[in-house]
Design an enzyme around this catalytic site. Structure first.
Site, PDB file in Angstrom:
ATOM      1  N   GLY A   7      45.937  21.642  27.093  1.00 17.44           N
ATOM      2  CA  GLY A   7      45.445  22.913  27.634  1.00 17.44           C
ATOM      3  C   GLY A   7      45.951  23.093  29.057  1.00 17.44           C
ATOM      4  N   GLY A   9      46.681  25.323  31.254  1.00 16.90           N
ATOM      5  CA  GLY A   9      46.552  26.647  31.866  1.00 16.90           C
ATOM      6  C   GLY A   9      46.584  26.503  33.376  1.00 16.90           C
ATOM      7  CB  ALA A  10      44.501  27.979  36.066  1.00 14.44           C
ATOM      8  CB  ILE A  11      42.594  23.301  36.071  1.00 19.85           C
ATOM      9  CG1 ILE A  11      41.728  24.172  36.996  1.00 19.85           C
ATOM     10  CG2 ILE A  11      42.334  21.824  36.302  1.00 19.85           C
ATOM     11  CD1 ILE A  11      42.017  24.039  38.476  1.00 19.85           C
ATOM     12  N   GLY A  12      45.101  22.649  34.309  1.00 22.97           N
ATOM     13  CA  GLY A  12      45.961  21.683  33.625  1.00 22.97           C
ATOM     14  C   GLY A  12      47.420  21.870  34.016  1.00 22.97           C
ATOM     15  CG  ASN A 103      33.966  24.549  37.014  1.00 21.21           C
ATOM     16  OD1 ASN A 103      34.086  23.539  37.694  1.00 21.21           O
ATOM     17  ND2 ASN A 103      34.406  25.741  37.413  1.00 21.21           N
ATOM     18  CE  LYS A 205      33.707  24.005  41.628  1.00 20.82           C
ATOM     19  NZ  LYS A 205      34.676  24.102  40.557  1.00 20.82           N
ATOM     20  CG  ASN A 213      30.516  31.097  38.482  1.00 20.92           C
ATOM     21  OD1 ASN A 213      30.396  30.892  39.684  1.00 20.92           O
ATOM     22  ND2 ASN A 213      31.513  30.601  37.794  1.00 20.92           N
ATOM     23  CB  SER A 274      36.092  31.434  37.051  1.00 20.10           C
ATOM     24  OG  SER A 274      34.860  30.758  36.958  1.00 20.10           O
TER      25      SER A 274
HETATM   26  N1  LIG Z   1      41.125  27.928  37.570  1.00 18.85           N
HETATM   27  C1  LIG Z   1      40.428  27.410  38.552  1.00 18.85           C
HETATM   28  O1  LIG Z   1      40.688  27.686  39.729  1.00 18.85           O
HETATM   29  C2  LIG Z   1      39.333  26.430  38.275  1.00 18.85           C
HETATM   30  C3  LIG Z   1      38.940  26.112  36.986  1.00 18.85           C
HETATM   31  N2  LIG Z   1      37.973  25.150  36.794  1.00 18.85           N
HETATM   32  C4  LIG Z   1      37.564  24.799  35.442  1.00 18.85           C
HETATM   33  O2  LIG Z   1      38.652  24.194  34.766  1.00 18.85           O
HETATM   34  C5  LIG Z   1      38.546  24.446  33.358  1.00 18.85           C
HETATM   35  C6  LIG Z   1      39.870  25.068  32.899  1.00 18.85           C
HETATM   36  O3  LIG Z   1      39.960  26.335  33.514  1.00 18.85           O
HETATM   37  P1  LIG Z   1      41.326  27.103  33.737  1.00 18.85           P
HETATM   38  O4  LIG Z   1      42.429  26.148  33.948  1.00 18.85           O
HETATM   39  O5  LIG Z   1      41.068  28.131  34.762  1.00 18.85           O
HETATM   40  O6  LIG Z   1      41.483  27.803  32.309  1.00 18.85           O
HETATM   41  P2  LIG Z   1      42.782  28.457  31.665  1.00 18.85           P
HETATM   42  O7  LIG Z   1      42.298  29.443  30.645  1.00 18.85           O
HETATM   43  O8  LIG Z   1      43.731  28.911  32.705  1.00 18.85           O
HETATM   44  O9  LIG Z   1      43.458  27.208  30.934  1.00 18.85           O
HETATM   45  C7  LIG Z   1      43.030  26.706  29.705  1.00 18.85           C
HETATM   46  C8  LIG Z   1      44.278  26.582  28.843  1.00 18.85           C
HETATM   47  O10 LIG Z   1      43.935  25.909  27.641  1.00 18.85           O
HETATM   48  C9  LIG Z   1      44.654  26.561  26.599  1.00 18.85           C
HETATM   49  N3  LIG Z   1      44.084  26.239  25.289  1.00 18.85           N
HETATM   50  C10 LIG Z   1      42.856  26.533  24.804  1.00 18.85           C
HETATM   51  N4  LIG Z   1      42.728  26.045  23.561  1.00 18.85           N
HETATM   52  C11 LIG Z   1      43.908  25.445  23.258  1.00 18.85           C
HETATM   53  C12 LIG Z   1      44.400  24.778  22.112  1.00 18.85           C
HETATM   54  N5  LIG Z   1      43.653  24.606  21.015  1.00 18.85           N
HETATM   55  N6  LIG Z   1      45.666  24.303  22.129  1.00 18.85           N
HETATM   56  C13 LIG Z   1      46.452  24.457  23.224  1.00 18.85           C
HETATM   57  N7  LIG Z   1      46.034  25.079  24.354  1.00 18.85           N
HETATM   58  C14 LIG Z   1      44.789  25.561  24.361  1.00 18.85           C
HETATM   59  C15 LIG Z   1      44.526  28.020  26.942  1.00 18.85           C
HETATM   60  O11 LIG Z   1      45.426  28.790  26.193  1.00 18.85           O
HETATM   61  P3  LIG Z   1      45.098  30.343  25.887  1.00 18.85           P
HETATM   62  O12 LIG Z   1      45.273  31.035  27.221  1.00 18.85           O
HETATM   63  O13 LIG Z   1      46.111  30.690  24.849  1.00 18.85           O
HETATM   64  O14 LIG Z   1      43.685  30.413  25.411  1.00 18.85           O
HETATM   65  C16 LIG Z   1      44.864  27.948  28.440  1.00 18.85           C
HETATM   66  O15 LIG Z   1      46.253  27.905  28.641  1.00 18.85           O
HETATM   67  C17 LIG Z   1      37.354  25.393  33.176  1.00 18.85           C
HETATM   68  O16 LIG Z   1      36.220  24.660  32.793  1.00 18.85           O
HETATM   69  C18 LIG Z   1      37.171  25.981  34.570  1.00 18.85           C
HETATM   70  O17 LIG Z   1      35.835  26.376  34.827  1.00 18.85           O
HETATM   71  C19 LIG Z   1      37.415  24.465  37.824  1.00 18.85           C
HETATM   72  C20 LIG Z   1      37.763  24.760  39.110  1.00 18.85           C
HETATM   73  C21 LIG Z   1      38.684  25.800  39.442  1.00 18.85           C
HETATM   74  C1  LIG Z   2      34.265  30.314  43.219  1.00 23.30           C
HETATM   75  C2  LIG Z   2      33.283  29.353  42.622  1.00 23.30           C
HETATM   76  C3  LIG Z   2      33.082  28.215  43.585  1.00 23.30           C
HETATM   77  C4  LIG Z   2      31.937  30.099  42.446  1.00 23.30           C
HETATM   78  O1  LIG Z   2      30.807  29.370  42.355  1.00 23.30           O
HETATM   79  C5  LIG Z   2      33.774  28.841  41.291  1.00 23.30           C
HETATM   80  O2  LIG Z   2      33.845  27.652  41.073  1.00 23.30           O
HETATM   81  C6  LIG Z   2      34.123  29.755  40.182  1.00 23.30           C
HETATM   82  O3  LIG Z   2      34.505  30.894  40.411  1.00 23.30           O
HETATM   83  O4  LIG Z   2      33.993  29.341  39.014  1.00 23.30           O
END
Ligand SMILES: NC(=O)C1=CN([C@@H]2O[C@H](COP(=O)(O)OP(=O)(O)OC[C@H]3O[C@@H](n4cnc5c(N)ncnc54)[C@H](OP(=O)(O)O)[C@@H]3O)[C@@H](O)[C@H]2O)C=CC1
Ligand SMILES: CC(C)(CO)C(=O)C(=O)O
Length: 328
Positions: A7, A9-12, A103, A205, A213, A274
């Site tokens: 996965g 996406g943003a964090i990964g 999260n 957090k 949120n 988010s």
């Molecule tokens: N972004 C941020 O700044 C922050 C995020 N977090 C936490 O991190 C976690 C991840 O968030 P974030 O990175 O933003 O999420 P994203 O949606 O950006 O990333 C998740 C990724 O996983 C992919 N995915 C989901 N299911 C599958 C699957 N079965 N096979 C392959 N890929 C898959 C999604 O694809 P698709 O888009 O196609 O669904 C997407 O690319 C969350 O719990 C979030 O709350 C914590 C702090 C900050």
């Molecule tokens: C910005 C912040 C810290 C809000 O609690 C966050 O983690 C989110 O948007 O999910």
């Protein structure tokens, strides 16, 4: 060291790009759709400090293509985890560690937690205990993710701020597997402190996420606006105090006072949480991991949650109406 980010996406994607650029682990990512195609064609592009770097990573659609790993980083949204269990399985060998980067309240919360609730499965994040059973909590390394990152376009990750990923074994032990992973993350330019009490950091957090949120999703307000407004600030504070009582009954130490935590959230500024961003983009909101699970912990510990209950009912209804509620 074989590491797969599932996965990306943003964090990964951010973590994978940093590890790939450092080049000292055998890294793969499992991704899908246009994002995967873009990464395969042009690499994983990372914008950080205004500069774009291209990370060449092995990107696959199916975990079978990379097989068993030493570490699997689960960087999906919390509600995407249960549906992906079958796809994750080929990555898991006997000694594979699994790092959870969601999260909210993690599904493994009561593994090695001690006390009367030891081994309890949380229905809000793991209905039927399927994740617990199929991944196995003994594999878990917990984490608290601080960086703010966005996916600007398929294959393009934009880092906004922050480099800290706190890590910790559910038991609190400073095991070889957690310290080895932390070393690789530090080599990649990240901060990766290994904590003896990862649950307390998860709560600090979560304190902000469970209150700001849903309030932001309900009102459309930024963090600064929620804190500046007396009414929404009081609502957030009341939710946080209910949560604090639950956390403390579970042995959590809240090392900062609630008003400092609120001020910290306000200081982030005109930022949409988010959950609000997900609502605006028509994507599933992480309501169950951030809020429903806290309500469930309240029920389990006998602590009342009247304000959390009210806000949860409203935000869940809003999400259902907008097609942004993803129940597990
Ligand atoms: N972004 C941020 O700044 C922050 C995020 N977090 C936490 O991190 C976690 C991840 O968030 P974030 O990175 O933003 O999420 P994203 O949606 O950006 O990333 C998740 C990724 O996983 C992919 N995915 C989901 N299911 C599958 C699957 N079965 N096979 C392959 N890929 C898959 C999604 O694809 P698709 O888009 O196609 O669904 C997407 O690319 C969350 O719990 C979030 O709350 C914590 C702090 C900050
Ligand atoms: C910005 C912040 C810290 C809000 O609690 C966050 O983690 C989110 O948007 O999910």
């Amino acid at each position: 060291m074989r590491v797969t980010v599932f996965g990306a996406g943003a964090i990964g994607g951010y973590l994978a790009a940093k590890l790939a650029i450092a080049g000292s682990v055998d890294l793969s990512i499992v991704a899908r759709g246009a994002h995967l195609e873009a990464i395969k064609a042009d690499g994983l592009r990372l914008i950080e400090d205004g500069k774009e770097t291209v990370a060449r990573v092995k990107a696959v659609a199916r975990a079978e293509e990379v097989g068993e790993q030493d570490y699997v980083v689960l960087a999906l949204k919390a509600h995407s985890l249960a549906p992906a269990l079958g796809e994750i399985a080929p990555l898991l060998g006997e000694g594979t560690a699994v790092v959870t980067m969601q999260n909210g309240v993690p599904w493994w919360y009561f593994h090695k937690a001690g006390g009367a609730l030891e081994g309890t499965r949380l229905a809000a994040v793991d209905p039927g205990g399927t994740i617990w059973q199929r991944i196995g909590p003994e594999r878990v390394i917990g984490s608290v993710v601080y960086p703010a990152v966005e996916v600007d376009a398929p294959g393009l990750i934009r880092h906004v701020e922050g480099t800290r990923f706190s890590l910790g074994e559910p038991s609190g032990e400073k095991s070889e597997r957690v310290t080895a992973l932390a070393r690789e993350m530090v080599k990649a330019g990240l901060q990766a402190p290994v904590r003896e009490d990862i649950r307390s950091e998860i709560w600090v957090k979560l304190w902000g996420n469970l209150s700001f949120n849903p309030i932001s999703a309900l009102t459309g307000a930024t963090l600064a606006a929620i804190v500046a407004d007396e009414g929404t600030r009081a609502a957030a504070r009341a939710m946080m105090l209910e949560a604090q009582a639950i956390g403390e009954s579970l042995g959590v130490r809240f090392l900062i006072p609630v008003d400092r935590r609120i001020k910290g959230a306000g200081d982030v500024g005109e930022h949409k949480t988010s959950m609000l961003q997900d609502l605006e983009r028509g994507r599933p909101m992480e309501i169950d991991a951030l809020v429903t699970a806290v309500q469930e912990l309240g029920r389990l510990t006998g602590r009342p949650t009247p304000i959390i209950d009210t806000v949860l009912a409203l935000v869940r209804r809003l999400a259902i109406e907008r097609g942004c509620y993803s129940s597990l």
